[in-house]
Motif scaffolding. Structure first.
Motif, PDB file in Angstrom:
ATOM      1  N   PHE A   1     -54.654  -3.225 -23.540  1.00 51.46           N
ATOM      2  CA  PHE A   1     -53.434  -2.969 -22.798  1.00 51.46           C
ATOM      3  C   PHE A   1     -53.043  -4.225 -22.040  1.00 51.46           C
ATOM      4  N   VAL A   2     -51.820  -4.726 -22.234  1.00 53.31           N
ATOM      5  CA  VAL A   2     -51.333  -5.930 -21.578  1.00 53.31           C
ATOM      6  C   VAL A   2     -50.122  -5.557 -20.717  1.00 53.31           C
ATOM      7  N   THR A   3     -50.153  -5.969 -19.465  1.00 52.91           N
ATOM      8  CA  THR A   3     -49.048  -5.698 -18.557  1.00 52.91           C
ATOM      9  C   THR A   3     -48.210  -6.957 -18.389  1.00 52.91           C
ATOM     10  N   ARG A   4     -46.923  -6.795 -18.561  1.00 49.15           N
ATOM     11  CA  ARG A   4     -45.999  -7.910 -18.362  1.00 49.15           C
ATOM     12  C   ARG A   4     -44.925  -7.475 -17.371  1.00 49.15           C
ATOM     13  N   PRO A   5     -45.130  -7.786 -16.094  1.00 45.73           N
ATOM     14  CA  PRO A   5     -44.139  -7.358 -15.091  1.00 45.73           C
ATOM     15  C   PRO A   5     -42.821  -8.118 -15.257  1.00 45.73           C
ATOM     16  N   VAL A   6     -41.735  -7.413 -15.045  1.00 42.07           N
ATOM     17  CA  VAL A   6     -40.408  -7.980 -15.172  1.00 42.07           C
ATOM     18  C   VAL A   6     -39.617  -7.597 -13.928  1.00 42.07           C
ATOM     19  N   ILE A   7     -38.943  -8.566 -13.323  1.00 40.15           N
ATOM     20  CA  ILE A   7     -38.085  -8.276 -12.181  1.00 40.15           C
ATOM     21  C   ILE A   7     -36.685  -8.024 -12.715  1.00 40.15           C
ATOM     22  N   ILE A   8     -36.220  -6.801 -12.552  1.00 43.81           N
ATOM     23  CA  ILE A   8     -34.902  -6.427 -13.059  1.00 43.81           C
ATOM     24  C   ILE A   8     -33.829  -6.630 -11.990  1.00 43.81           C
ATOM     25  N   PHE A   9     -34.147  -6.259 -10.773  1.00 46.69           N
ATOM     26  CA  PHE A   9     -33.187  -6.348  -9.676  1.00 46.69           C
ATOM     27  C   PHE A   9     -33.941  -6.720  -8.419  1.00 46.69           C
ATOM     28  N   ALA A  10     -33.490  -7.741  -7.716  1.00 44.00           N
ATOM     29  CA  ALA A  10     -34.181  -8.185  -6.512  1.00 44.00           C
ATOM     30  C   ALA A  10     -33.209  -8.302  -5.351  1.00 44.00           C
ATOM     31  N   THR A  11     -33.628  -7.834  -4.209  1.00 36.49           N
ATOM     32  CA  THR A  11     -32.852  -8.006  -2.986  1.00 36.49           C
ATOM     33  C   THR A  11     -33.754  -8.642  -1.938  1.00 36.49           C
ATOM     34  N   ALA A  12     -33.132  -9.330  -1.013  1.00 30.36           N
ATOM     35  CA  ALA A  12     -33.896  -9.974   0.056  1.00 30.36           C
ATOM     36  C   ALA A  12     -32.938 -10.360   1.172  1.00 30.36           C
ATOM     37  N   ASP A  13     -33.515 -10.683   2.332  1.00 32.38           N
ATOM     38  CA  ASP A  13     -32.671 -11.209   3.401  1.00 32.38           C
ATOM     39  C   ASP A  13     -32.324 -12.660   3.085  1.00 32.38           C
ATOM     40  N   SER A  14     -31.491 -13.263   3.883  1.00 33.77           N
ATOM     41  CA  SER A  14     -31.000 -14.614   3.601  1.00 33.77           C
ATOM     42  C   SER A  14     -32.104 -15.655   3.426  1.00 33.77           C
ATOM     43  N   PRO A  15     -33.084 -15.749   4.320  1.00 36.42           N
ATOM     44  CA  PRO A  15     -34.126 -16.770   4.119  1.00 36.42           C
ATOM     45  C   PRO A  15     -34.945 -16.553   2.840  1.00 36.42           C
ATOM     46  N   ALA A  16     -35.262 -15.319   2.540  1.00 37.86           N
ATOM     47  CA  ALA A  16     -36.079 -15.051   1.355  1.00 37.86           C
ATOM     48  C   ALA A  16     -35.295 -15.218   0.057  1.00 37.86           C
TER      49      ALA A  16
END
Length: 103
Positions: A1-16
């Motif tokens: 079993f291989v896990t490949r994480p994918v970021i689909i949607f990201a939110t953050a405050d201004s500095p991040a």
């Protein structure tokens, strides 16, 4: 079993968000998160830039003493082009400039 994480949607405050999208942070000279043409101004000898559209009276800070900026100028785009296309064009030109620089 291989896990490949994918970021689909990201939110953050201004500095991040600067870490996620690779642009300058909110106190940078070009601190707009939408890659607009508004250059910031800083207090005399200060390290942080602020998005001031009007030039203060008797203000002579090197690199920040550009003329007043109208809101329409920030959102302007060339004829027959949308604002987002103008932003993409400006981004690609700046990226090309960095990639072609010798050092």
């Amino acid at each position: 079993f291989v896990t490949r994480p994918v970021i689909i949607f990201a939110t953050a405050d201004s500095p991040a968000m600067a870490y996620l999208n690779g642009l300058v942070g909110h106190h940078g000279a070009q601190g707009c998160q939408l890659y607009c043409a508004l250059r910031g101004r800083r207090k005399p000898h200060g390290p942080h830039y602020y998005p001031a559209m009007l030039k203060p009276l008797n203000y002579y800070e090197r690199g920040c003493d550009h003329a007043d900026v109208a809101f329409a100028d920030v959102l302007s785009s060339p004829p027959k082009s949308s604002w987002s296309e103008a932003v993409e064009h400006r981004y690609r030109n700046n990226l090309r400039y960095v990639l072609q620089s010798p050092n």
